[in-house]
Design a protein around this motif. Structure first.
Motif, PDB file in Angstrom:
ATOM      1  N   PHE A   1       0.839  -1.198   0.000  1.00 44.16           N
ATOM      2  CA  PHE A   1       0.000   0.000   0.000  1.00 44.16           C
ATOM      3  C   PHE A   1       0.879   1.254   0.000  1.00 44.16           C
ATOM      4  N   GLY A   2       2.007   1.191   0.688  1.00 42.89           N
ATOM      5  CA  GLY A   2       2.925   2.319   0.699  1.00 42.89           C
ATOM      6  C   GLY A   2       3.489   2.600  -0.683  1.00 42.89           C
TER       7      GLY A   2
ATOM      8  N   VAL B   1       0.896   4.441  -2.509  1.00 40.11           N
ATOM      9  CA  VAL B   1       0.884   5.843  -2.063  1.00 40.11           C
ATOM     10  C   VAL B   1       1.990   6.634  -2.757  1.00 40.11           C
TER      11      VAL B   1
ATOM     12  N   THR C   1      -8.618   8.547  -2.302  1.00 33.77           N
ATOM     13  CA  THR C   1      -8.082   7.955  -1.081  1.00 33.77           C
ATOM     14  C   THR C   1      -9.168   7.199  -0.325  1.00 33.77           C
TER      15      THR C   1
ATOM     16  N   PRO D   1       2.537   3.200   4.857  1.00 35.11           N
ATOM     17  CA  PRO D   1       1.977   4.205   3.938  1.00 35.11           C
ATOM     18  C   PRO D   1       2.013   5.619   4.522  1.00 35.11           C
TER      19      PRO D   1
END
Length: 388
Positions: free
Chosen positions: A189-190, A193, A229, A258
């Protein structure tokens, strides 16, 4: 013709690639946790590299943050190779049979990462260092991103396969069992991002957001980022709760990396947003415990979407105004969280519509939210009886 040592080596390599046909093993929770810990080193180097780009430090291929990034990859890849070697030495497994469940994509991702890393070195030497949005669209960087994500996702996919194949969970606390999958999912997920930071509200600076939303005319990118988001977070929640009953704290852990990445993408000039991003994961944990969105009832989906979006984005505007002294137009500050809740609700209902009578027996257990609703209804009925 005499058989040379090279011939024997190649023959042995071909033997290793041939599937021995045995059932693939599952990685133990300790092994997944080691993979996640080495991935933290690997993607921690990515945070350092991202921060260096954001601060416009002197850049090139041979830097200490690239050193952290690439040595972290080598350590993670070596550990995964050791797991396969151990399976080969212990049970004579070869080919696919030596690859633990969930680690198959990592076996593809590691060579892709190496090729992309060599390509990135050549790119830097021949064409220079990318700047601004160019960084996120460089072919070599995209190859590094895809390869790296496939590697660090191994603990999450390991847990996913174990649940999907109906394997008995390991006899350890859920907090221990889900630590590595939460970290693993957070790394992936990071990376999202980072590479989609122009669509992630937390990966902006408060000043950029405040100036864009000041009014009477405003730029639409912060509002669009809020909507994206919201959908991204709710999609993550649906993916996780659709397969697992995760313990409290799962989303807090999953959102930690993230949040750090969102801060690094702006040179840590948006620490308020980063802390709010982390807090939104803790809030998702609370709502998961309270509402249990894994029940897949329409009421649960609506409650979770609205319960997450409205307070998080209201806090977002408070952080923005408090950090800059510039407050958004009232219409935006009051209306954007409501619109985000509506968008999130529509997304959740489309992706996971109410299953009605098909909800499993396990899902029929009352949640704390059910108990609150039942008490409220009982109080309403009692008051109606008193007035009658």
């Amino acid at each position: 013709m005499a058989i040379t040592p090279l011939d024997r080596f190649l023959e042995y390599q071909m033997h290793l690639l041939k599937d021995s046909g045995q059932p693939r093993p599952f990685a133990a929770w300790r092994q997944d946790l080691i993979t996640a810990a080495l991935s933290a080193w690997f993607f921690g180097g990515l945070v350092l590299d991202t921060n260096a780009h954001a601060r416009e430090w002197a850049e090139g291929f041979f830097t200490w943050w690239h050193l952290a990034f690439y040595t972290g990859f080598l350590a993670t890849a070596a550990w995964i190779a050791y797991l396969m070697y151990r399976a080969h030495r212990g049970d004579g497994r070869t080919g696919k049979a030596a690859v633990p469940h969930g680690y198959g994509p990592a076996v593809i991702g590691a060579p892709l990462f190496i090729v992309s890393g060599l390509g990135d070195m050549l790119w830097h030497q021949l064409l220079g260092v990318e700047e601004s949005l160019d960084i996120l669209f460089s072919p070599s960087h995209l190859g590094l991103a895809v390869g790296g994500i496939l590697v660090v996702l191994a603990p999450w996919l390991s847990a996913w396969r174990r649940a999907g194949l109906g394997a008995e969970p390991e006899p350890v606390s859920p907090f221990v069992r889900f630590a590595a999958p939460a970290l693993s999912l957070g790394f992936a997920f990071g990376a999202v991002v980072l590479f989609l930071g122009y669509l992630v509200a937390f990966a902006q600076t408060p000043l950029e957001t405040a100036l864009a939303l000041r009014g009477p005319e405003f730029a639409s990118f912060p509002v669009a980022a809020i909507m994206f988001t919201t959908v991204a977070v709710l999609a993550l929640v649906l993916i996780v709760t659709g397969r697992f009953g995760v313990p409290p704290g799962f989303f807090t852990v999953a959102f930690a990396y993230p949040a750090i990445m969102a801060a690094a993408s702006e040179g840590f000039a948006n620490d308020g947003y980063a802390w709010l991003f982390l807090a939104s994961g803790a809030w998702a944990d609370f709502l998961t415990w309270l509402v249990r969105p894994d029940l897949r009832r329409r009421r649960d989906l609506i409650t979770f979407a609205a319960g997450w979006a409205v307070p998080v984005w209201a806090a977002y505007f408070i952080v923005t105004g408090g950090a800059t002294g510039i407050w958004p137009a009232p219409e935006i500050g009051l209306g954007a969280p409501i619109v985000a809740a509506l968008v999130g609700t529509a997304f959740m209902l489309v992706v996971q519509p109410d299953r009605g009578g098909s909800v499993s027996a396990e899902s029929s257990e009352p949640s704390p939210f059910d108990d609150v609703m039942a008490r409220a209804k009982a109080m309403t009925r009692n008051r109606g009886g008193d007035t009658g």
